[in-house]
Write a protein that holds these residues in place. Sequence first.
Motif, PDB file in Angstrom:
ATOM      1  N   ASP B 339      62.526  25.961  49.704  1.00 38.14           N
ATOM      2  CA  ASP B 339      62.736  25.087  48.549  1.00 38.14           C
ATOM      3  C   ASP B 339      61.430  24.691  47.859  1.00 38.14           C
ATOM      4  O   ASP B 339      61.402  24.492  46.657  1.00 38.14           O
ATOM      5  CB  ASP B 339      63.469  23.815  48.984  1.00 38.14           C
ATOM      6  N   ALA B 342      56.265  27.616  45.349  1.00 37.34           N
ATOM      7  CA  ALA B 342      55.839  27.376  43.967  1.00 37.34           C
ATOM      8  C   ALA B 342      55.061  28.532  43.375  1.00 37.34           C
ATOM      9  O   ALA B 342      54.903  28.626  42.163  1.00 37.34           O
ATOM     10  CB  ALA B 342      54.991  26.113  43.902  1.00 37.34           C
ATOM     11  N   THR B 354      49.105  36.098  40.937  1.00 37.98           N
ATOM     12  CA  THR B 354      50.391  35.401  40.932  1.00 37.98           C
ATOM     13  C   THR B 354      51.383  36.137  40.046  1.00 37.98           C
ATOM     14  O   THR B 354      51.028  36.621  38.965  1.00 37.98           O
ATOM     15  CB  THR B 354      50.239  33.964  40.423  1.00 37.98           C
ATOM     16  N   PRO B 356      54.904  35.852  37.964  1.00 38.54           N
ATOM     17  CA  PRO B 356      55.924  34.931  37.474  1.00 38.54           C
ATOM     18  C   PRO B 356      57.324  35.539  37.601  1.00 38.54           C
ATOM     19  O   PRO B 356      58.320  34.837  37.554  1.00 38.54           O
ATOM     20  CB  PRO B 356      55.535  34.737  36.017  1.00 38.54           C
TER      21      PRO B 356
ATOM     22  N   SER D   2      63.618  27.175  44.298  1.00 42.40           N
ATOM     23  CA  SER D   2      63.523  25.872  43.634  1.00 42.40           C
ATOM     24  C   SER D   2      62.855  26.028  42.276  1.00 42.40           C
ATOM     25  O   SER D   2      62.023  26.909  42.077  1.00 42.40           O
ATOM     26  CB  SER D   2      62.689  24.919  44.485  1.00 42.40           C
ATOM     27  N   ASP D   4      60.593  23.994  39.808  1.00 44.90           N
ATOM     28  CA  ASP D   4      59.771  22.790  39.767  1.00 44.90           C
ATOM     29  C   ASP D   4      59.790  22.222  38.367  1.00 44.90           C
ATOM     30  O   ASP D   4      59.114  22.686  37.467  1.00 44.90           O
ATOM     31  CB  ASP D   4      58.338  23.165  40.171  1.00 44.90           C
ATOM     32  N   GLU D   8      53.792  17.825  36.844  1.00 45.59           N
ATOM     33  CA  GLU D   8      52.683  17.061  37.383  1.00 45.59           C
ATOM     34  C   GLU D   8      51.451  17.329  36.527  1.00 45.59           C
ATOM     35  O   GLU D   8      51.396  18.328  35.816  1.00 45.59           O
ATOM     36  CB  GLU D   8      52.405  17.521  38.823  1.00 45.59           C
ATOM     37  N   GLN D  10      48.383  18.924  35.535  1.00 46.65           N
ATOM     38  CA  GLN D  10      47.908  20.231  35.989  1.00 46.65           C
ATOM     39  C   GLN D  10      46.541  20.544  35.425  1.00 46.65           C
ATOM     40  O   GLN D  10      46.178  20.076  34.358  1.00 46.65           O
ATOM     41  CB  GLN D  10      48.885  21.324  35.542  1.00 46.65           C
ATOM     42  N   GLY D  17      55.301  30.011  35.029  1.00 47.87           N
ATOM     43  CA  GLY D  17      55.962  31.231  34.591  1.00 47.87           C
ATOM     44  C   GLY D  17      57.401  30.922  34.214  1.00 47.87           C
ATOM     45  O   GLY D  17      57.873  29.805  34.407  1.00 47.87           O
ATOM     46  N   PRO D  18      58.106  31.927  33.704  1.00 50.13           N
ATOM     47  CA  PRO D  18      59.474  31.694  33.257  1.00 50.13           C
ATOM     48  C   PRO D  18      60.414  31.284  34.394  1.00 50.13           C
ATOM     49  O   PRO D  18      61.322  30.492  34.192  1.00 50.13           O
ATOM     50  CB  PRO D  18      59.899  33.025  32.641  1.00 50.13           C
ATOM     51  N   LEU D  21      57.914  29.705  38.567  1.00 41.62           N
ATOM     52  CA  LEU D  21      56.808  30.009  39.464  1.00 41.62           C
ATOM     53  C   LEU D  21      55.500  29.823  38.704  1.00 41.62           C
ATOM     54  O   LEU D  21      55.425  30.093  37.515  1.00 41.62           O
ATOM     55  CB  LEU D  21      56.915  31.452  39.959  1.00 41.62           C
ATOM     56  N   GLU D  22      54.522  29.374  39.427  1.00 41.61           N
ATOM     57  CA  GLU D  22      53.264  29.107  38.750  1.00 41.61           C
ATOM     58  C   GLU D  22      52.381  30.340  38.694  1.00 41.61           C
ATOM     59  O   GLU D  22      52.439  31.203  39.572  1.00 41.61           O
ATOM     60  CB  GLU D  22      52.535  27.976  39.461  1.00 41.61           C
ATOM     61  N   VAL D  23      51.599  30.407  37.609  1.00 46.03           N
ATOM     62  CA  VAL D  23      50.677  31.523  37.442  1.00 46.03           C
ATOM     63  C   VAL D  23      49.267  30.947  37.372  1.00 46.03           C
ATOM     64  O   VAL D  23      49.014  30.028  36.610  1.00 46.03           O
ATOM     65  CB  VAL D  23      50.994  32.291  36.146  1.00 46.03           C
TER      66      VAL D  23
END
Lengths: 213, 466, 195, 344
Positions: B339, B342, B354, B356, D2, D4, D8, D10, D17-18, D21-23
């Motif tokens: 959960d 990130a 990373t 996306p 999840s 997010d 927050e 940053q 990301g779409p 998820l963070e990039v």
Amino acid sequence: MSEPSLGKQFTNGLWAENPVLVMLIGMCPTLAITNSVANALTMGAATTFVLICSNVVISLLRKQLQPHLRMLVYMLIIATFVTIADYALQAYLFEMSQALGPYVPLIIVNCIILARAEICASKSGPVRSFVDGVGMGLGFTFALTILGVIRELLGMRTVLSYQVLPEAFVPWVIMILPSGAFLTLGLVIGLVTWLKTRKPADSRQNKDLEAAA
Amino acid sequence: MITNTIKSKLTNKKVFPRGVHPHDFKEQTRDRAIEAVPWPKEVVIPFQQHIGAPAQPTVKPRQEVKRGEVIGTAGGFVSAPVHASVDGKTGPLTTVLTPVGTRVSAVPVQTAEISQEQLEQDLKDFLQPQGPVKPADLIEPEAIVKAAAEAGLVGMGGATFPTHVKLKVSPERKIDTVVLNGSECEPYLTADDRLMREASGTVVRGLMLAMRAVGAPRGVIAIEDNKPEAIAAMRQAAAGYPSVEVAVCAAKYPMGGERQLIPAVLNRVIPTGGLPLDVGVVVVNVATSLALAHAVDRSRPAITRVLTLTGAVHRPGNYYVAIGTPLSHVIEHAGGLKDDAAEVILGGPMMGVTMPDLSTPVTKGTSGITVLTRDQVVRRQETACIRCGRCVDHCPLKLMPTKISQAVKHRDLELAKAYDLMACCECGCCSYVCPAGIPVVQYIKSGKAAEMRRRAREKAEAAKKA
Amino acid sequence: MGSMLKQIWLVLVLSLIFAVALAFVDQGTAQRIAENRQQQVQALAQMAILGEPAVGADGQMQFKIKLEPVAIQDVQAAFRVTPAEGGDETLGYAVVVEGIGWDRLLILVGLSPDLQRITGVQIVESRETPGLGERIGDEAWRDQFRKPTAQPLELVKGRAQSPYQVEALTGATISSDAVTSLVNEATAKALAQLK
Amino acid sequence: MSVDTAKEPQGDVVSSGPGGLEVQPAPHLTDPITTRRLMLDVIIALIPAFLASLVFFQWNSLRVLALCLIGCLATEYLFNRVRNKPNSLSDLSAVVTAIILAFSLPPTLPWFAVLMGAIVAIALGKMFFGGLGQNIFNPAMVGRAFLMVTFASLMTTWVAPAAEPGPPVPTDRVEAVTAATPLAQIKPGDPERPLPETWRLFVGRTAGSLGETSVIALLIGAAYLLIRRTIDWTIPFGMLGAALAFAAIAYLAAPGKFANPMFHLGAGSLVFGAFLIATDLVTSPLSKSGRVVFGAGCGVLTMVIRQFGTYPEGVMFSILMMNALAPLIGRWMRPTPLGGKARG
């Protein structure tokens, strides 16, 4: 470019084109002798005298001067009046001339005088040159006096040798040292620049902007 | 740092100066045996999974393909062919996003069914193939290079440089050593560790073939000391070969970089702007070595690979995956993201990228997938550089990262080059140690990119003139 | 060619005019300037020998002394001091010596007529550090030098123990030292050459 | 998976990301040491010396430190406000400057001088250059140098430390029991005041600046910094090594004229300067070799000033002088890249 009015020519030197605070010329005496108000006033007066006289004389001679000889003649004229001022100080204000040391003879190489000779006196009539000399001279004296007041007040508790701050105030010795001159000059120039840029209505700047556009 | 160097000298561990010591986080997957992932309904196979020219597609839409069949041929000398990784039927050509952020053409393949037994057998054959092989000395070097080229082998540690180009050494170059890079210095990743433990024989076989191909009399297996089982396994597997030795290296990032590994193991320094070839060395990754053994001995192309899936997933582990499998499929197989996940990183956390979009397929160069939780994500608030010199103290290449990054920041490419911008290996030690949170290596990377564009432009202009 | 000649004439004429003007200024001021210089030394000498001169109603100093040059080698200047109202009575001697503290330092030492005592020390010219060395101008400190000339004076840090010791200014040892050795030099030369 | 949604605060480089998820650029791990943490370490390292100064100079030490903190923090806050910059108080660098300045002042310095030093340190020493990381000179030393020229006599008035618990040292500068620092005593000899025995120098029971006297307390703090690797060995090694070598040569050449090296180590602020002032990250060179040269320069200049200059102590001026040279040293002592300079 049309010539500014005589009034404008006068105030230019005091504020908009103040030789010390805006044009940043004549730094050597500014830094060296402003540790007391009396020194500053005397130096200002001597410089103003030389400035007015040389401006007027050069203005009268301007038609006769050929480009290749003009610097020579400028120096001749300036040196004469500086020597007169120096002798006068030595004769009538001996203590002051001792305090000013070599800086009175050094007026000869003060950029302000040569700059005004070249910018104004060699192109304008005697009346305008006179007004210009008075304005620039007073502007120079004004800047020197500001520095002198700040430095003498903080460095020796006095203004014109008259005690202003209480005995309990410990004098800031740095203010009467050369480093204090740099500090004070920097802060005053900063303040003046800030005051000037806060007022975008300054007509000269507007003109510049228009010209640029 | 000096103390570490002395310690390593005393214990006879190979080490390079500077670098960093991040916690390795390998405990999560270190002891998870390699597990086969069933084929997804559809794989998407990109035509460019390597450095160099993309492969030319040779399949049509709605065409039946067999596993191992060529679907794209090499598009030049520095290029590699692409093979079908599953049985199935192709779909219309599409594009996918690569880790470097460019879109490349790819072909989707609807997969046929594969039974669990078949899958298990395939993994077993991959790790410990049975059957006789010809001794490496009896195989012609050219044959090895040819097999590597046909199998579409690329550097599977992540660099993806076509292997046959690396192995095809011109005769005037004397190569004396092949270094098998089993250091796996990226935190979290354990795929190479598992391969060395579970397929040690095949990996050593690959090393022997690589040595034969480049004519090197000596092979060195470099392993960091945080993988004792792998060291033992490789020692045992190499026991019969006097020309091969195992070198134990101190665990330190970036030990796996060629410019750190070769000085550490062989005490030779690669000149700036040069290659390992310049000091008589060829470096081969563990997974590449394994694939080379398959390519030469069994003509098996690069169609599967082992990767580590770790971090915030329910069942982290090392997975045997068909090339083209979407990341999401591997993650689902591992029980899905937790959960608080990130950030999904392709590769390890130090140099990985990373992603996306989890529809991105696994390629030949995908060595791992690291999932970080929200708490682990580094939120750098870039503050003023305090000129502490930590990046200078830790840069494994002895550069001055802060100077380069500031030059780039102020768009002074010439100054950045004067501080050896192009020598940077992008290991990221500088960003890692920066107390001000400055993404130093990111600035340097963008500076390098700008310089590359400038060079390309100059070249184009020169070509136009000529 | 004609314009060139004109220019030469112009410069020559201007030079002549200015030279004449300067000659007049010099004539008018030379005497005053010389008097000013004389008065400066006179004032300091009076301070060193008789104490602070009174200032008259016109703001000018009322001098009680006259200076008469005497020959002492290797000093800036030396004078015998006599009463201003006339008479040849010797009130004392004033010796001006030059040396180096942080920068050029010129001091005047006043001596009693019998040369047995130093009557005062005055700073003629100094450029010591303000706040530190410049304190050599403090009267309280300079009063320490009013001592017999029988022995050279010695500079000490802290409290003076003997009549021939002078206490250094805290934090200004170099300046204090320079003044002390100049005083010693002046005294020694006066004693040697005036007797 | 999840998503997010909570936004927050940053960093600049983080974006979503779409898929939620963070990039971000690599690396995705970071060393826990931040600027704030570095500064906090320095503050922790200064605690033993502060405790020692509390014992020796009692509430005067608290008074000077409090005034420095007020002056430095207020100046930094005001500058940031006026220039519309984000507030930088939380990086603690102004606190470090305040403590180091306080430690280098005489305990009896009047309040206005302390405040002025603090304001000058931050304004002239740091903010005029553009804030943290931009200044050439160590801000605390700029503040002290300013005070040294402005209030020379106040800055050279010392009190003897409280020997035993008893009435606090008088705070009024005029009535204060003045005492000479050990370094001032070794200038022209004074039979009444023997040099303090070496052990007293190391414990710190001598007259001197707030935080410089107790060498032992300073060394405890220095050891903490070295273990934490907040500072490295280069600058202290260079500075102490060069100073001691210089002192030893002078002592061996003329033992009667020059004090012995151990005295120089214990007296004045040599140890304080070597471990806590010269090691200021911003104003020292970037490379290790550069830092050794920088430290050695500080050490030699300190000794030259102590033994041949008029000031009894030379640490401040030597550090300021070497600060000015640091960019040049950085240029001369540039590390050669591994593998040599790039060809072409």
